[in-house]
Design a protein around this motif. Structure first.
Motif, PDB file in Angstrom:
ATOM      1  N   PHE A   1       0.852  -1.195   0.000  1.00 51.36           N
ATOM      2  CA  PHE A   1       0.000   0.000   0.000  1.00 51.36           C
ATOM      3  C   PHE A   1       0.884   1.239   0.000  1.00 51.36           C
ATOM      4  N   GLN A   2       0.888   1.962  -1.099  1.00 47.02           N
ATOM      5  CA  GLN A   2       1.793   3.092  -1.263  1.00 47.02           C
ATOM      6  C   GLN A   2       1.507   4.242  -0.300  1.00 47.02           C
ATOM      7  N   ASP A   3       0.291   4.310   0.247  1.00 45.85           N
ATOM      8  CA  ASP A   3      -0.004   5.371   1.211  1.00 45.85           C
ATOM      9  C   ASP A   3       0.363   4.962   2.639  1.00 45.85           C
ATOM     10  N   LEU A   4       0.935   3.774   2.808  1.00 48.71           N
ATOM     11  CA  LEU A   4       1.371   3.301   4.120  1.00 48.71           C
ATOM     12  C   LEU A   4       2.847   2.909   4.090  1.00 48.71           C
ATOM     13  N   LYS A   5       3.692   3.818   3.606  1.00 50.11           N
ATOM     14  CA  LYS A   5       5.131   3.577   3.587  1.00 50.11           C
ATOM     15  C   LYS A   5       5.751   4.033   4.901  1.00 50.11           C
ATOM     16  N   PRO A   6       6.762   3.316   5.385  1.00 51.24           N
ATOM     17  CA  PRO A   6       7.392   3.698   6.654  1.00 51.24           C
ATOM     18  C   PRO A   6       8.405   4.822   6.482  1.00 51.24           C
ATOM     19  N   ASN A   7       8.714   5.465   7.601  1.00 50.12           N
ATOM     20  CA  ASN A   7       9.856   6.374   7.684  1.00 50.12           C
ATOM     21  C   ASN A   7      10.741   5.856   8.818  1.00 50.12           C
ATOM     22  N   ASN A   8      11.830   6.524   9.099  1.00 52.99           N
ATOM     23  CA  ASN A   8      12.768   6.009  10.102  1.00 52.99           C
ATOM     24  C   ASN A   8      12.186   5.955  11.504  1.00 52.99           C
ATOM     25  N   ASN A   9      11.123   6.709  11.771  1.00 56.26           N
ATOM     26  CA  ASN A   9      10.487   6.680  13.085  1.00 56.26           C
ATOM     27  C   ASN A   9       9.401   5.619  13.188  1.00 56.26           C
ATOM     28  N   SER A  10       9.097   4.964  12.078  1.00 57.78           N
ATOM     29  CA  SER A  10       8.020   3.974  12.063  1.00 57.78           C
ATOM     30  C   SER A  10       8.416   2.697  12.794  1.00 57.78           C
ATOM     31  N   LEU A  11       7.423   2.136  13.503  1.00 58.54           N
ATOM     32  CA  LEU A  11       7.558   0.801  14.055  1.00 58.54           C
ATOM     33  C   LEU A  11       7.056  -0.139  12.966  1.00 58.54           C
ATOM     34  N   VAL A  12       7.930  -1.032  12.501  1.00 60.67           N
ATOM     35  CA  VAL A  12       7.557  -1.940  11.419  1.00 60.67           C
ATOM     36  C   VAL A  12       7.569  -3.379  11.918  1.00 60.67           C
ATOM     37  N   THR A  13       6.711  -4.185  11.325  1.00 65.78           N
ATOM     38  CA  THR A  13       6.675  -5.613  11.601  1.00 65.78           C
ATOM     39  C   THR A  13       6.997  -6.328  10.299  1.00 65.78           C
ATOM     40  N   CYS A  14       7.997  -7.205  10.330  1.00 68.79           N
ATOM     41  CA  CYS A  14       8.482  -7.848   9.106  1.00 68.79           C
ATOM     42  C   CYS A  14       8.727  -9.339   9.298  1.00 68.79           C
ATOM     43  N   ASN A  15       8.586 -10.062   8.205  1.00 66.32           N
ATOM     44  CA  ASN A  15       9.195 -11.379   8.051  1.00 66.32           C
ATOM     45  C   ASN A  15      10.425 -11.149   7.188  1.00 66.32           C
ATOM     46  N   TYR A  16      11.525 -11.796   7.508  1.00 65.31           N
ATOM     47  CA  TYR A  16      12.717 -11.599   6.685  1.00 65.31           C
ATOM     48  C   TYR A  16      13.635 -12.807   6.738  1.00 65.31           C
ATOM     49  N   THR A  17      14.448 -12.900   5.699  1.00 68.49           N
ATOM     50  CA  THR A  17      15.555 -13.852   5.664  1.00 68.49           C
ATOM     51  C   THR A  17      16.769 -13.080   5.177  1.00 68.49           C
ATOM     52  N   GLY A  18      17.869 -13.183   5.909  1.00 66.25           N
ATOM     53  CA  GLY A  18      19.125 -12.558   5.518  1.00 66.25           C
ATOM     54  C   GLY A  18      20.113 -13.626   5.097  1.00 66.25           C
ATOM     55  N   TYR A  19      20.779 -13.392   3.959  1.00 66.61           N
ATOM     56  CA  TYR A  19      21.716 -14.394   3.457  1.00 66.61           C
ATOM     57  C   TYR A  19      22.892 -13.737   2.757  1.00 66.61           C
ATOM     58  N   TYR A  20      23.972 -14.496   2.672  1.00 70.08           N
ATOM     59  CA  TYR A  20      25.190 -14.064   1.991  1.00 70.08           C
ATOM     60  C   TYR A  20      25.076 -14.348   0.497  1.00 70.08           C
ATOM     61  N   PRO A  21      25.982 -13.793  -0.312  1.00 63.79           N
ATOM     62  CA  PRO A  21      25.956 -14.074  -1.752  1.00 63.79           C
ATOM     63  C   PRO A  21      26.064 -15.564  -2.099  1.00 63.79           C
ATOM     64  N   ASN A  22      26.627 -16.381  -1.198  1.00 64.49           N
ATOM     65  CA  ASN A  22      26.680 -17.826  -1.462  1.00 64.49           C
ATOM     66  C   ASN A  22      25.370 -18.514  -1.048  1.00 64.49           C
ATOM     67  N   GLU A  23      24.393 -17.710  -0.622  1.00 58.88           N
ATOM     68  CA  GLU A  23      23.039 -18.116  -0.244  1.00 58.88           C
ATOM     69  C   GLU A  23      22.959 -18.808   1.114  1.00 58.88           C
ATOM     70  N   ASP A  24      24.034 -18.799   1.891  1.00 58.38           N
ATOM     71  CA  ASP A  24      23.962 -19.276   3.269  1.00 58.38           C
ATOM     72  C   ASP A  24      23.162 -18.271   4.098  1.00 58.38           C
ATOM     73  N   VAL A  25      22.141 -18.742   4.786  1.00 60.60           N
ATOM     74  CA  VAL A  25      21.301 -17.877   5.615  1.00 60.60           C
ATOM     75  C   VAL A  25      22.030 -17.574   6.919  1.00 60.60           C
ATOM     76  N   PHE A  26      22.087 -16.283   7.290  1.00 61.59           N
ATOM     77  CA  PHE A  26      22.710 -15.916   8.560  1.00 61.59           C
ATOM     78  C   PHE A  26      21.688 -15.452   9.587  1.00 61.59           C
ATOM     79  N   ASP A  27      20.466 -15.130   9.152  1.00 55.29           N
ATOM     80  CA  ASP A  27      19.448 -14.691  10.099  1.00 55.29           C
ATOM     81  C   ASP A  27      18.082 -14.747   9.428  1.00 55.29           C
ATOM     82  N   SER A  28      17.048 -14.916  10.237  1.00 51.81           N
ATOM     83  CA  SER A  28      15.682 -14.841   9.736  1.00 51.81           C
ATOM     84  C   SER A  28      14.764 -14.579  10.913  1.00 51.81           C
ATOM     85  N   GLY A  29      13.574 -14.100  10.606  1.00 54.19           N
ATOM     86  CA  GLY A  29      12.612 -13.842  11.661  1.00 54.19           C
ATOM     87  C   GLY A  29      11.218 -13.723  11.089  1.00 54.19           C
ATOM     88  N   GLU A  30      10.237 -13.989  11.937  1.00 55.75           N
ATOM     89  CA  GLU A  30       8.836 -13.849  11.550  1.00 55.75           C
ATOM     90  C   GLU A  30       8.147 -12.910  12.521  1.00 55.75           C
TER      91      GLU A  30
END
Length: 126
Positions: A37-66
């Motif tokens: 939703f383009q009218d609900l974009k965050p700014n640096n003061n926003s509290l955001v809730t995310c699912n994410y996966t972080g990985y290196y270029p070799n695709e090894d996952v170093f972190d994730s969260g729900e």
């Protein structure tokens, strides 16, 4: 920075993503999979809730969260700039040079001078 960009571009080319990836003025590559939703974009003061996966270029996952909540301004610059490109309900893939991640020092198990990739679903913006 040039080595990071070359590494990111190589990864994108090897995975047939280079033609669809875009780049910010500070060299964050990204692919918006869902703009949300383009009218609900965050700014640096926003509290955001995310699912994410972080990985290196070799695709090894170093972190994730729900359903992880945090203030966007308390994250790495790559997240601050990248997550603002989508709105609530959106999804983005970020390919972040090391200087916009944890720089020369790294963080915990993440080594210094390491470019980082993230798949992020922005669930909620407050």
């Amino acid at each position: 920075l040039q080595e990071d960009i070359a590494s990111i571009e190589s990864y994108l080319a090897d995975n047939n993503l280079l033609d669809i990836a875009e780049k910010t003025s500070n060299n964050i590559y990204y692919i918006i999979e869902n703009p949300g939703f383009q009218d609900l974009k965050p700014n640096n003061n926003s509290l955001v809730t995310c699912n994410y996966t972080g990985y290196y270029p070799n695709e090894d996952v170093f972190d994730s969260g729900e359903s992880v909540q945090f203030t966007l301004g308390n994250t790495i610059i790559g997240w601050q700039d990248g997550i603002r490109l989508i709105g609530q309900g959106g999804s983005i893939r970020l390919f972040i040079p090391s200087e916009l991640a944890y720089g020369q020092d790294g963080s915990g198990d993440i080594p210094g001078n390491q470019e980082l990739f993230f798949d992020v679903d922005l669930l909620k913006v407050e």
